[in-house]
Design a protein around this motif. Sequence first.
Motif: not given
Length: 134
Positions: A46-51, A85, A129, A133
């Motif tokens: 799973q990706t870090p953002d959970g999506r 990031e 990136q 942000q």
Amino acid sequence: MRDLDAAIAFFADLGLTVLGRDTVSGEWADTAVGLDGNHARIAMLQTPDGRGRIELFEYLHPDAIETEPTLPNETGMHRVAFAVEDIDEALAIAARHGCHPLRGVATYEDVYRLTYVRGPSGIIVMFAQDLRQP
């Protein structure tokens, strides 16, 4: 994949989480994959953002067929893209796994820094990136 454990280590170091691992085979797997007699080790990450999720396969039977590494413009599903990031940090992690940019890092209209690396088993991994942000 040639080496499922190496691929898992690569993606885990980039921040993906292993949700599970298993070995699959049988009639249901033959039907789903479209390959008779297949037997594979798999992992779901799973990706870090959970999506997002990515599933990795290492075929035990039949043997995986070695091919030349794909080029970025070849037809077919052979790459995966990730928002990161810090692209320099992602590239440092990739380098620890022997994976380097195909050419370099590009900046698109001061909005994104982008690069492709050749990852485990030859898969092309794109890092993007967002420069907007904080």
